[in-house]
Every structure is written in C-alpha cells, then in structure tokens.
Scaffold this motif. Structure first.
Motif, PDB file in Angstrom:
ATOM      1  N   ALA A 152      20.190 -85.181  -6.374  1.00  0.00           N
ATOM      2  CA  ALA A 152      20.685 -85.552  -5.047  1.00  0.00           C
ATOM      3  C   ALA A 152      20.990 -84.305  -4.206  1.00  0.00           C
ATOM      4  CB  ALA A 152      21.926 -86.425  -5.180  1.00  0.00           C
ATOM      5  N   VAL A 153      21.514 -83.273  -4.860  1.00  0.00           N
ATOM      6  CA  VAL A 153      21.780 -82.018  -4.150  1.00  0.00           C
ATOM      7  C   VAL A 153      20.482 -81.405  -3.638  1.00  0.00           C
ATOM      8  CG1 VAL A 153      22.556 -79.645  -4.467  1.00  0.00           C
ATOM      9  CG2 VAL A 153      23.946 -81.523  -5.320  1.00  0.00           C
ATOM     10  N   LEU A 154      19.442 -81.391  -4.467  1.00  0.00           N
ATOM     11  CA  LEU A 154      18.156 -80.833  -4.048  1.00  0.00           C
ATOM     12  C   LEU A 154      17.558 -81.639  -2.894  1.00  0.00           C
ATOM     13  CD1 LEU A 154      16.612 -79.943  -7.521  1.00  0.00           C
ATOM     14  CD2 LEU A 154      17.379 -78.350  -5.753  1.00  0.00           C
ATOM     15  N   ALA A 155      17.725 -82.953  -2.938  1.00  0.00           N
ATOM     16  CA  ALA A 155      17.223 -83.771  -1.833  1.00  0.00           C
ATOM     17  C   ALA A 155      17.982 -83.462  -0.542  1.00  0.00           C
ATOM     18  CB  ALA A 155      17.353 -85.252  -2.195  1.00  0.00           C
ATOM     19  N   TYR A 156      19.300 -83.232  -0.667  1.00  0.00           N
ATOM     20  CA  TYR A 156      20.096 -82.893   0.510  1.00  0.00           C
ATOM     21  C   TYR A 156      19.677 -81.533   1.075  1.00  0.00           C
ATOM     22  CZ  TYR A 156      24.205 -81.816   3.345  1.00  0.00           C
ATOM     23  OH  TYR A 156      25.044 -81.461   4.380  1.00  0.00           O
TER      24      TYR A 156
ATOM     25  N   GLY B  63      16.748 -80.198   0.793  1.00  0.00           N
ATOM     26  CA  GLY B  63      15.434 -80.361   1.402  1.00  0.00           C
ATOM     27  C   GLY B  63      15.497 -80.895   2.816  1.00  0.00           C
ATOM     28  N   ARG B  64      16.498 -81.722   3.107  1.00  0.00           N
ATOM     29  CA  ARG B  64      16.645 -82.220   4.480  1.00  0.00           C
ATOM     30  C   ARG B  64      17.104 -81.121   5.427  1.00  0.00           C
ATOM     31  NH1 ARG B  64      19.082 -86.717   1.861  1.00  0.00           N
ATOM     32  NH2 ARG B  64      21.156 -86.045   2.525  1.00  0.00           N
ATOM     33  N   LEU B  65      17.865 -80.143   4.897  1.00  0.00           N
ATOM     34  CA  LEU B  65      18.359 -79.056   5.748  1.00  0.00           C
ATOM     35  C   LEU B  65      17.403 -77.869   5.800  1.00  0.00           C
ATOM     36  CD1 LEU B  65      22.125 -78.988   4.668  1.00  0.00           C
ATOM     37  CD2 LEU B  65      21.063 -80.256   6.533  1.00  0.00           C
ATOM     38  N   ASP B  66      16.650 -77.656   4.748  1.00  0.00           N
ATOM     39  CA  ASP B  66      15.741 -76.513   4.669  1.00  0.00           C
ATOM     40  C   ASP B  66      14.494 -76.955   3.918  1.00  0.00           C
ATOM     41  OD1 ASP B  66      14.458 -74.107   4.516  1.00  0.00           O
ATOM     42  OD2 ASP B  66      16.029 -73.057   3.414  1.00  0.00           O
ATOM     43  N   SER B  67      13.448 -77.207   4.651  1.00  0.00           N
ATOM     44  CA  SER B  67      12.220 -77.730   4.036  1.00  0.00           C
ATOM     45  C   SER B  67      11.531 -76.719   3.122  1.00  0.00           C
ATOM     46  CB  SER B  67      11.246 -78.177   5.134  1.00  0.00           C
ATOM     47  OG  SER B  67      10.912 -77.087   5.986  1.00  0.00           O
ATOM     48  N   ARG B  68      11.922 -75.462   3.187  1.00  0.00           N
ATOM     49  CA  ARG B  68      11.283 -74.445   2.326  1.00  0.00           C
ATOM     50  C   ARG B  68      11.601 -74.667   0.858  1.00  0.00           C
ATOM     51  NH1 ARG B  68      13.628 -69.129   5.043  1.00  0.00           N
ATOM     52  NH2 ARG B  68      15.467 -70.488   4.915  1.00  0.00           N
ATOM     53  N   THR B  69      12.663 -75.400   0.563  1.00  0.00           N
ATOM     54  CA  THR B  69      13.056 -75.608  -0.831  1.00  0.00           C
ATOM     55  C   THR B  69      12.364 -76.813  -1.470  1.00  0.00           C
ATOM     56  OG1 THR B  69      14.944 -76.974  -0.160  1.00  0.00           O
ATOM     57  CG2 THR B  69      15.314 -74.600  -0.350  1.00  0.00           C
ATOM     58  N   ILE B  70      11.626 -77.578  -0.677  1.00  0.00           N
ATOM     59  CA  ILE B  70      10.986 -78.785  -1.198  1.00  0.00           C
ATOM     60  C   ILE B  70       9.805 -78.409  -2.090  1.00  0.00           C
ATOM     61  CG2 ILE B  70       9.755 -80.896  -0.586  1.00  0.00           C
ATOM     62  CD1 ILE B  70      11.342 -80.982   2.001  1.00  0.00           C
ATOM     63  N   ARG B  71       9.715 -79.016  -3.274  1.00  0.00           N
ATOM     64  CA  ARG B  71       8.604 -78.822  -4.207  1.00  0.00           C
ATOM     65  C   ARG B  71       7.831 -80.129  -4.303  1.00  0.00           C
ATOM     66  NH1 ARG B  71      10.290 -74.688  -3.091  1.00  0.00           N
ATOM     67  NH2 ARG B  71      11.045 -72.971  -4.440  1.00  0.00           N
TER      68      ARG B  71
END
Length: 229
Positions: A8-12, A14-22
């Motif tokens: 859930a933290v990673l999803a949050y 990703g909403r603030l910084d799309s660079r972290t999305i895998r």
C-alpha cells in the motif's frame, strides 16, 4: 509493516512520484521484498504523531530525488529518538524488591514510547498544578520569598541590592528602576565607574555600590510623576 502494508505504501508513492512505479512483475516483486526488508519494523501509523504517508509526502516536497526505503527508515529512527529524548521514566508500579519485574516494567514503558503506542512521560514537577497550598500563606506572612534575616545576612555580599532595598523601605526612589544616562546601565543593573583615558575610551567598568546622582534624580522625578498620576 506487513507486506500488504508495504504494498500500500508503494502504491501511495506511485501516485505521488511515477518514477517509482515498476510495471515488470519481477521488478515489482523485488521492490516489494526490498522495502519490506528495510521497513518490517516501521509501523504504518501510530496514535502519537507518526504516519508513514506524512514522511513520504514531506520527502516528495523537500527533494527532487525519488524516495528510497532507507529515507523512510531514517525518518522513523529520528521520530523514535525525539520521543525518547522527551521521555522521563515514571516510577514503576512493580515491587522495588523485585528487580526483574521493576526492570521489565521500565523497559516496557520505554518500548511503548519508542514505537509510538504511548506518549512520552514528562517531569511531573514541571507539569503539575500551582504551588503548594501552604506556600502562599507563608509568603503573605513573610512578605518576600527571601526572609528578612537572610537578606540581612546577604547584604555585605550584594551592596547594590541592599542599598536598593533600604531605599525602597525608607520611601525613597528606587534608582535602579530607571536607566542611567551617565553610564548607560540598564534598568535593574547597578551603575558602573567608567574612567576615560587620553584617547577618549573607557578604561574602567567596575560596578558602583551606589548609583550616579543623575540616576537618583531621574528616579525621583519618575516617582513624583507616578504619584501625580
């Protein structure tokens, strides 16, 4: 945090910084494992000021770099350190003759404060109510926080204070209640003897046992003005 909370933290994030999305399943799995390894002992939120989302949002606002799990872990360690620095161990309720129970309760309280499930315990002496009930009655009877016998004994060691108290007791103006225009001593400070050298600079700055005459005149004028008002 558990794995589902880390997800859930990673999803949050990703909403603030799309660079972290895998998007690759293997990379997403490795990312989740890495974050869980570093944040498994970090709570998602506590009842006393910690929320991992606040730490993430502050990082995104403060720095242009993508957030890493160590950034969150470091903020949590700073949070714990601050709480323990403000904590004062309360006296355990366990029997003092039982060292094991005493120590266990003490450590348990510290751990609860550290992980955010309990608020820090401050000094009771600083957070309790007003003075003792008998203090005000005693002050009214004495008339001062310092008894007259003590003031008399201290008079030789603080002549300026003694002269000031004697003047007030005799109904004379308090010279230290005004600023001295001669030596520029501030209110409440004794006058100072200043010798001027040939170059025009002050050569001495020793405190005087008595105020300058001009300061006495200013204090008398101020006392007269207050009486007229």
């Amino acid at each position: 945090m558990e794995r589902r909370e880390v997800a859930a933290v990673l999803a949050y994030i990703g909403r603030l910084d799309s660079r972290t999305i895998r998007t690759d399943p293997g990379e997403a799995r490795d990312q989740l494992a890495q974050w869980h390894e570093l944040l498994h002992d970090v709570p998602f939120a506590t009842d006393h000021g910690w929320d991992v989302r606040d730490a993430i949002r502050a990082h995104v606002l403060d720095t242009p770099y993508s957030i890493l799990p160590v950034d969150v872990a470091r903020k949590w360690r700073m949070y714990r350190r601050d709480r323990l620095d403000r904590h004062t161990d309360p006296t355990p309720t366990a029997d003092p003759d039982d060292p094991a129970a005493w120590r266990a309760e003490l450590l348990g309280t510290r751990q609860a404060v550290a992980i955010g499930t309990a608020a820090p315990s401050t000094h009771r002496q600083l957070t309790s109510g007003g003075p003792h009930l008998g203090v005000e009655d005693r002050l009214r009877a004495i008339g001062s926080c310092v008894p007259p016998t003590i003031s008399t004994a201290l008079a030789p060691y603080r002549p300026a204070r003694a002269a000031r108290e004697a003047a007030v007791a005799a109904g004379q103006p308090d010279a230290l209640s005004v600023r001295c225009q001669w030596c520029h001593a501030r209110e409440g400070e004794p006058c100072r003897s200043r010798r001027v050298g040939p170059d025009g600079r002050a050569r001495g700055n020793a405190p005087r046992p008595t105020p300058h005459p001009t300061r006495l005149d200013l204090a008398a004028a101020e006392l007269t003005r207050q009486g007229a008002a």
